[in-house]
Design an enzyme around this catalytic site. Structure first.
Site, PDB file in Angstrom:
ATOM      1  N   THR A 159      32.811  28.530  25.260  1.00  0.00           N
ATOM      2  CA  THR A 159      34.383  28.539  25.386  1.00  0.00           C
ATOM      3  C   THR A 159      35.006  29.859  25.660  1.00  0.00           C
ATOM      4  O   THR A 159      34.227  30.835  25.232  1.00  0.00           O
ATOM      5  CB  THR A 159      34.948  28.046  24.066  1.00  0.00           C
ATOM      6  OG1 THR A 159      36.187  28.341  24.008  1.00  0.00           O
ATOM      7  CG2 THR A 159      34.073  28.676  22.906  1.00  0.00           C
ATOM      8  N   GLU A 177      37.117  31.016  24.329  1.00  0.00           N
ATOM      9  CA  GLU A 177      37.461  31.779  22.953  1.00  0.00           C
ATOM     10  C   GLU A 177      36.352  32.778  22.630  1.00  0.00           C
ATOM     11  O   GLU A 177      36.591  33.677  21.862  1.00  0.00           O
ATOM     12  CB  GLU A 177      37.638  30.785  21.727  1.00  0.00           C
ATOM     13  CG  GLU A 177      38.726  29.842  21.956  1.00  0.00           C
ATOM     14  CD  GLU A 177      39.817  30.605  21.247  1.00  0.00           C
ATOM     15  OE1 GLU A 177      39.830  31.482  20.167  1.00  0.00           O
ATOM     16  OE2 GLU A 177      41.104  30.748  21.882  1.00  0.00           O
ATOM     17  N   TYR A 184      36.115  29.877  14.753  1.00  0.00           N
ATOM     18  CA  TYR A 184      35.850  29.316  15.809  1.00  0.00           C
ATOM     19  C   TYR A 184      34.872  29.814  17.057  1.00  0.00           C
ATOM     20  O   TYR A 184      33.965  29.716  17.459  1.00  0.00           O
ATOM     21  CB  TYR A 184      36.945  28.110  16.444  1.00  0.00           C
ATOM     22  CG  TYR A 184      36.582  27.570  17.707  1.00  0.00           C
ATOM     23  CD1 TYR A 184      36.010  26.223  17.786  1.00  0.00           C
ATOM     24  CD2 TYR A 184      36.963  28.163  19.071  1.00  0.00           C
ATOM     25  CE1 TYR A 184      35.725  25.529  18.925  1.00  0.00           C
ATOM     26  CE2 TYR A 184      36.849  27.332  20.215  1.00  0.00           C
ATOM     27  CZ  TYR A 184      35.920  25.874  20.125  1.00  0.00           C
ATOM     28  OH  TYR A 184      35.703  25.535  21.314  1.00  0.00           O
ATOM     29  N   LYS A 240      31.297  29.949  18.137  1.00  0.00           N
ATOM     30  CA  LYS A 240      30.708  29.558  19.283  1.00  0.00           C
ATOM     31  C   LYS A 240      30.057  30.798  20.048  1.00  0.00           C
ATOM     32  O   LYS A 240      28.984  30.319  20.956  1.00  0.00           O
ATOM     33  CB  LYS A 240      31.845  29.257  20.171  1.00  0.00           C
ATOM     34  CG  LYS A 240      32.596  27.738  19.937  1.00  0.00           C
ATOM     35  CD  LYS A 240      31.546  26.714  20.400  1.00  0.00           C
ATOM     36  CE  LYS A 240      32.211  25.403  20.578  1.00  0.00           C
ATOM     37  NZ  LYS A 240      31.491  24.233  21.155  1.00  0.00           N
TER      38      LYS A 240
END
Ligand code: NAP
Ligand code: GDD
Length: 356
Positions: free
Chosen positions: A134, A136, A158, A162
């Site tokens: 991602t 992110e 998160y 990840k």
């Protein structure tokens, strides 16, 4: 020719449903992993579900990436050519409230799948593994717009979880020659998006207000910028990543970004609500309607910022550079932000009609 077998962790999610449709159209045999829940929640794939007593091309199995023995047995039984790991606690805001669970699912879940592949596929080197990475992981990194070469600076449990999965996928590729690849996907939405992500939440809220089912829509930070694409075309990139000769990592994005306020303004404009933005004494913004529309009355506060929806830390500005995907995968986005939002509003309006 023998059908290729795909195994999808996270088949009940937004991407899982589009990827399943895509793979079935490509004549794959698909196994999907669904979690045991107190109410059945396969609504995104019910239209493609096939009775296992007939001659199905899609079979669902109960599973959870937090359970190694389950992951191991599913991979062993299904003997897949391709594994797509889309399973995750995917809500960034929620990850601040569930940091340990998020790490168990979004980090160690990936490790469990990779370990199972390493043990089961030692000699054949048959299984190709896709990891749903991602944007992110870039977080608030200065290297904008973000490409495969940018530095990482995740800003949430998160994003951090990840990032572990990104690295462990790379590590297993290098250490054990497993075909393991990361798709670093920027935000992608659709009518099937979860209800508490900003695009779907905004559209549901505004349509509810027009029909008198909600008085006001409460939101958090209006100034974060995101690179929003359409999930349906992003899953094609996931598949393309696994069709390459060599495993590699790819940024998948549109290359354009908009603020949350741009998104809200666009939805309001498209449904024909006239309004004005104001600020209260504490600096929170709110929008007031300038005329009656549906159940919305003139002078009604229709949008309001609420501190509940601000995150302890924010990723301010995500924009991707997808030139590597364009060059190697021959992939590029076609659906514009405006078209995406139009499609989501149309579908939500239909959903509303069906329910009322
Ligand atoms: P989503 O709609 O939230 O779907 C997530 C899927 O993972 C669901 O099927 C969910 O099952 C499943 N899942 C959650 N915890 C699990 C567990 N412990 N074991 C097994 N399955 C579990 O997310 P999405 O938007 O489709 O995204 C797919 C993947 O891409 C996720 O990994 C997400 O983090 C990543 N990603 C998404 C975006 C985006 O903008 N959409 C961008 C970059 C990366 P339930 O249905 O039971 O909850
Ligand atoms: N969800 C939500 N709800 N977000 C809000 C709200 C609100 O009420 N108000 C403002 N926002 C802002 C968030 O602070 C964030 O800056 C932006 O809207 C987008 O939030 P989300 O739609 O929840 O998505 P995200 O960017 O945090 O995460 C999504 O994209 C990632 C890729 O960049 C998820 O799909 C992740 O799983 C994915 O990895």
């Amino acid at each position: 020719m023998k059908k290729k077998v795909a195994l999808i962790f996270g088949i009940t999610g937004q991407d899982g449903s589009y990827l399943t449709e895509f793979l079935l159209n490509k004549n794959y045999f698909v196994f999907g992993v669904k979690r045991r829940t107190s109410l059945i929640h396969t609504t995104r794939i019910d239209h493609i579900y096939e009775d296992r007593h007939l001659k199905p091309n899609l079979i669902l199995k109960y599973g959870d990436v937090t359970d190694f023995s389950n992951v191991f047995h599913i991979i062993s039984e299904t003997n897949p050519d391709e594994i797509y790991n889309l399973a995750a606690q995917s809500n960034v805001g929620v990850s601040f409230e569930l940091p340990e669970y998020t790490a168990q699912t979004d980090s160690i879940g990936t490790l469990r799948i990779l370990e199972a592949i390493r043990i089961l596929d030692k000699k054949k080197k048959k299984i190709k593994f896709y990891q749903a990475s991602t944007s992110e992981i870039f977080g608030n990194s200065p290297d904008k717009p973000y490409s495969e070469k940018s530095r990482f600076a995740p800003a949430s449990p998160y994003g951090t979880a990840k990032l572990y999965s990104y690295w462990i996928t790379k590590n297993y590729r290098e250490a054990y020659s497993i075909f393991a690849a990361n798709g670093i996907l920027f935000n992608h939405e659709s009518p099937r998006r979860g209800e508490n992500f900003i695009s779907r939440k905004t559209i549901i809220g505004i349509i509810n207000m027009l029909h008198g089912k909600q008085k006001c829509l409460y939101l958090g930070n209006l100034y974060a910028r995101r690179d929003w694409g359409h999930a349906k075309e992003f899953v094609e990139a996931q598949w393309k990543i696994l069709q390459q000769k060599k495993p590699d990592d790819f940024v998948i994005a549109t290359g354009k970004n908009y603020s949350v306020k741009d998104l809200v303004n666009l939805v309001l404009k498209k449904v024909g609500i006239r309004y004005i933005w104001k600020k209260d004494k504490k600096g929170f913004e709110y929008a007031v309607s300038l005329s009656d529309k549906g159940h919305i009355k003139k002078s009604q506060v229709i949008i309001k910022q609420d501190k509940t929806y601000f995150r302890p830390n924010e990723v301010h500005d995500l924009k991707g550079n997808y030139s590597k995907a364009k060059r190697i995968l021959k992939w590029k986005p076609k659906v514009s932000f405006d078209q995406l939002i139009t499609e989501m509003i149309k579908k939500e309006t239909e959903n509303h009609k069906k329910l009322s």
